[in-house]
Design an enzyme around this catalytic site. Structure first.
Site, short mmCIF file in Angstrom:
data_model
loop_
_atom_site.label_atom_id
_atom_site.label_comp_id
_atom_site.label_asym_id
_atom_site.label_seq_id
_atom_site.Cartn_x
_atom_site.Cartn_y
_atom_site.Cartn_z
N GLN A 123 14.83 -0.76 3.41
CA GLN A 123 14.31 -0.32 4.70
C GLN A 123 14.12 -1.59 5.52
O GLN A 123 13.14 -2.33 5.31
CB GLN A 123 13.01 0.46 4.51
CG GLN A 123 13.20 1.57 3.47
CD GLN A 123 12.19 2.69 3.59
OE1 GLN A 123 12.52 3.75 4.10
NE2 GLN A 123 10.98 2.46 3.13
N HIS A 163 12.97 -6.23 0.76
CA HIS A 163 13.01 -5.87 -0.66
C HIS A 163 13.99 -4.74 -0.88
O HIS A 163 14.19 -3.88 -0.02
CB HIS A 163 11.62 -5.49 -1.18
CG HIS A 163 10.91 -4.50 -0.31
ND1 HIS A 163 10.27 -4.87 0.85
CD2 HIS A 163 10.75 -3.16 -0.41
CE1 HIS A 163 9.74 -3.80 1.43
NE2 HIS A 163 10.03 -2.74 0.68
W1 AMW Z 1 8.75 -0.41 2.20
O1 AMW Z 1 8.01 1.01 2.81
O2 AMW Z 1 8.14 -1.73 2.92
O3 AMW Z 1 10.38 -0.30 2.10
O4 AMW Z 1 8.21 -0.39 0.58
C1 AMW Z 1 7.11 -1.14 0.11
C2 AMW Z 1 7.04 -0.89 -1.37
O5 AMW Z 1 6.20 -1.85 -1.95
C3 AMW Z 1 6.46 0.47 -1.73
O6 AMW Z 1 7.26 1.07 -2.74
C4 AMW Z 1 5.05 0.13 -2.25
O7 AMW Z 1 4.59 1.08 -3.18
C5 AMW Z 1 5.30 -1.23 -2.85
N1 AMW Z 1 4.16 -2.14 -2.90
C6 AMW Z 1 3.39 -2.52 -1.85
N2 AMW Z 1 2.49 -3.44 -2.25
C7 AMW Z 1 2.69 -3.64 -3.57
C8 AMW Z 1 2.07 -4.45 -4.56
N3 AMW Z 1 1.04 -5.25 -4.26
N4 AMW Z 1 2.52 -4.41 -5.82
C9 AMW Z 1 3.57 -3.58 -6.14
N5 AMW Z 1 4.21 -2.79 -5.25
C10 AMW Z 1 3.77 -2.81 -3.99
#
Ligand code: AMW
Length: 147
Positions: free
Chosen positions: A84, A97
């Site tokens: 995304q 990511h």
């Molecule tokens: W994105 O909506 O920015 O494409 O997705 C962010 C992802 O990162 C989500 O799947 C969310 O659950 C995950 N996430 C956010 N913060 C953390 C964290 N501190 N540790 C592990 N996963 C995380």
């Protein structure tokens, strides 16, 4: 390095299961499905186009190694590989990511519901974060796949 940065989040080494020269992979605190993991450049880079060609190469080679191992480990038969790139595309963490989500028949009522869930899963406070112990346990199991 004892920990990594994921945007403004500090990611402990205990939840990281894979590292390459420029990338790292870690378990999700709110997975959409079992085995939903994330791969990022080690450098905090917000958008896809902000990565250097070396980082892009390293991130995709890492993803290419991780996808089949994760799919097999979670007994999946397919995988969603998703980025995304930017807020309007659903990005909530300001650090590019790759989402890796192993899939199997019937995991969602409609296969493509995964995309709706991807949009909402980390914005919906009804799902609790996993415990650090649970995440570390999964990461240590996954790290074994790459030894
Ligand atoms: W994105 O909506 O920015 O494409 O997705 C962010 C992802 O990162 C989500 O799947 C969310 O659950 C995950 N996430 C956010 N913060 C953390 C964290 N501190 N540790 C592990 N996963 C995380």
């Amino acid at each position: 390095m004892s920990e990594f940065l994921f945007g403004s989040h500090v990611i402990s080494r205990s939840v990281v299961f894979f590292q390459s020269r420029l990338s790292y992979a870690f378990v999700n605190r709110r997975p959409i499905l079992p085995g939903h993991v994330l791969v990022s450049p080690k450098r905090v880079v917000m958008r896809f186009a902000d990565m250097t060609p070396d980082e892009v190469k390293d991130l995709f080679i890492a993803t290419h190694q991780i996808v089949p191992a994760i799919e097999r480990h979670y007994r999946g038969t397919a995988t969603n590989i998703a980025i995304q790139d930017g807020k309007e595309a659903g990005q909530s963490v300001q650090h590019i990511h790759v989402h890796i989500i192993p899939r199997k028949q019937g995991d969602f009522e409609n296969t493509d519901d995964v995309y709706k869930k991807l949009q909402s899963h980390d914005k919906d406070d009804s799902t609790k974060f996993r415990s650090p112990e649970d995440m570390a346990q999964e990461a240590s199991e996954l790290a074994e796949l790459f030894k």
